[in-house]
Scaffold this active site. Structure first.
Site, PDB file in Angstrom:
ATOM      1  N   ARG A 153      62.793   8.776  18.759  1.00 19.90           N
ATOM      2  CA  ARG A 153      62.933   8.918  17.486  1.00 19.90           C
ATOM      3  C   ARG A 153      61.932   8.852  15.982  1.00 19.90           C
ATOM      4  NH1 ARG A 153      61.362   5.250  14.415  1.00 19.90           N
ATOM      5  NH2 ARG A 153      62.284   6.702  12.985  1.00 19.90           N
ATOM      6  N   ARG A 167      70.197  16.005  19.024  1.00 21.81           N
ATOM      7  CA  ARG A 167      71.083  14.641  17.852  1.00 21.81           C
ATOM      8  C   ARG A 167      70.948  16.211  16.863  1.00 21.81           C
ATOM      9  NH1 ARG A 167      67.111  10.102  16.082  1.00 21.81           N
ATOM     10  NH2 ARG A 167      69.500   9.961  14.938  1.00 21.81           N
ATOM     11  N   ASP A 185      64.620  14.978   8.083  1.00 25.35           N
ATOM     12  CA  ASP A 185      64.726  15.248   9.435  1.00 25.35           C
ATOM     13  C   ASP A 185      65.036  16.496   9.228  1.00 25.35           C
ATOM     14  OD1 ASP A 185      65.293  12.155   9.366  1.00 25.35           O
ATOM     15  OD2 ASP A 185      66.040  13.339  10.858  1.00 25.35           O
TER      16      ASP A 185
HETATM   17  O1  MRU Z   1      67.915   8.004  12.973  1.00 26.56           O
HETATM   18  P1  MRU Z   1      65.905   7.508  12.515  1.00 26.56           P
HETATM   19  O2  MRU Z   1      65.414   6.649  13.245  1.00 26.56           O
HETATM   20  O3  MRU Z   1      65.821   8.691  14.446  1.00 26.56           O
HETATM   21  O4  MRU Z   1      66.256   8.625  11.259  1.00 26.56           O
HETATM   22  C1  MRU Z   1      64.730   8.502  11.447  1.00 26.56           C
HETATM   23  C2  MRU Z   1      64.205   9.199   9.557  1.00 26.56           C
HETATM   24  O5  MRU Z   1      65.306   9.605   9.359  1.00 26.56           O
HETATM   25  C3  MRU Z   1      62.954   9.852   9.517  1.00 26.56           C
HETATM   26  O6  MRU Z   1      62.511   9.439   8.444  1.00 26.56           O
HETATM   27  C4  MRU Z   1      63.038  10.869   9.762  1.00 26.56           C
HETATM   28  O7  MRU Z   1      63.404  11.372  11.054  1.00 26.56           O
HETATM   29  C5  MRU Z   1      60.792  11.607   9.846  1.00 26.56           C
HETATM   30  S1  MRU Z   1      60.391  10.689  10.733  1.00 26.56           S
HETATM   31  C6  MRU Z   1      58.573  10.874  10.098  1.00 26.56           C
END
Ligand code: MRU
Length: 340
Positions: free
Chosen positions: A54, A91, A229
């Site tokens: 993730r 995703r 993201d």
């Molecule tokens: O659902 P996740 O755990 O993948 O969400 C991750 C985040 O929101 C992070 O802040 C984002 O991906 C940046 S990671 C460097």
């Protein structure tokens, strides 16, 4: 400078072009350190979907390796494109995923050797982007720092985005106290950020998400830093749900709110945050956190994985190519001017 102790890498390719991908299963951390072997692209798809791997940049790296696995099973470029589209759908919000698939497809080859070279390059570039982000972030951060979710080593191919400046401070023996929100419903802050920072010797204090606004109001936080993201062309930022509330609280109390992300997280094709598709996840993540049912039965659940923070609440976006202060469409375009 002594480098802080980082967690094991989130993904690791084993062997040559006929090798496979090992994924550190983040759903089990910090209780267990277990690796999943991915030998088929559907394993990579599944690992991304389950959040075993993730964090936007690391998902991109995993997808690049996933394309090597896919190419070994494809006879035509068209088949590889289909496999890429399937991987990219694991995703929908983290744009690094689609970006990495597109980059691998742009090679126009099914040769696993050439594709592996490119995947290793994607991985190495992310590692060095993190280093550069860390150096820029250190110039801006004032401690104590508040962070949300996990935008650290476990979310990238390197030392992280939001946490990179904190690791840079640690390497220079500069004290930096960090507040980490637990990050409901999947506890990336409690399980991952608190774990990786404490292992690295950084002072970390955990709080429930609902305590963050009060902490900011109390004056005990001097900067907020998060990852992203997807960043729209106008600087609006999609990040873990709860980020927007932190940005509002930071604005209300004049605390700088920073977003740290590599340029692969920008999506110039999406004009504003309104166009960003937000992933909705299973209701059971909310009704049964950590697998234990806490909610009443027979109720509705709204479980968006991300929210969008408008650019006007962002003090600066910190990237490996430099810092965009008070982000605007023009500032973002200037940054990306050299190409994504
Ligand atoms: O659902 P996740 O755990 O993948 O969400 C991750 C985040 O929101 C992070 O802040 C984002 O991906 C940046 S990671 C460097």
């Amino acid at each position: 400078m002594a480098a802080p102790k980082l967690p094991p890498p989130g993904v690791r390719w084993t062997g040559g072009p006929r090798g496979f991908l090992k994924v550190l299963d983040q759903t089990l951390l910090p209780a267990r350190v277990r690796w999943r072997s991915c030998r088929h692209p559907r394993d990579v798809f599944d690992a991304i979907r389950r959040l075993q791997v993730r964090g936007a940049p690391l998902i991109g790296v995993a997808a690049a390796y996933g394309m090597v696995l896919a190419a070994r099973r494809c006879r035509t470029q068209r088949e590889l494109e289909k496999a890429g589209a399937r991987l990219a759908s694991a995703r929908p919000t983290a744009v690094n995923l689609a970006w990495a698939v597109k980059r691998m497809l742009s090679l126009q080859t099914l040769d696993p050797r050439a594709l592996l070279v490119e995947a290793l390059r994607v991985h190495a570039e992310d590692r060095s982007a993190c280093e550069r982000i860390g150096r820029y972030a250190l110039l801006l951060l004032r401690e104590p720092v508040l962070t949300h979710c996990n935008a650290g080593s476990l979310a990238t191919g390197g030392a992280g985005t939001a946490l990179a400046g904190i690791y840079e401070a640690a390497a220079r023996r500069r004290k930096m106290w960090v507040f980490a929100t637990e990050t409901r419903p999947l506890f990336q802050g409690a399980r991952l950020t608190a774990w990786e920072l404490s292992r690295a010797g950084v002072d970390v204090t955990l709080l429930v998400d609902g305590a963050a606004a009060g902490l900011i109001a109390s004056g005990r936080v001097r900067s907020v830093i998060v990852g992203a993201d997807r960043i729209a062309a106008n600087g609006d930022v999609a990040n873990k749900v709860g980020t927007y509330a932190l940005a509002l609280a930071a604005k209300a109390h004049n605390v700088p709110f920073y977003v740290a992300a590599p340029v692969s997280t920008f999506d110039p094709a999406t004009p504003t945050g309104k166009g960003i598709r937000i992933e909705q996840r299973d209701a059971r993540e909310v009704t049964a956190p950590a697998g234990r049912r806490v909610a009443a039965t027979g109720i509705g659940v709204w479980n968006p994985a991300f929210d969008v923070t408008p650019a006007r609440l962002v003090t600066a976006i910190i990237t490996e190519k430099g810092v965009v202060k008070r982000p605007t469409r023009e500032g973002v375009a200037r940054l990306l001017g050299g190409g994504k």
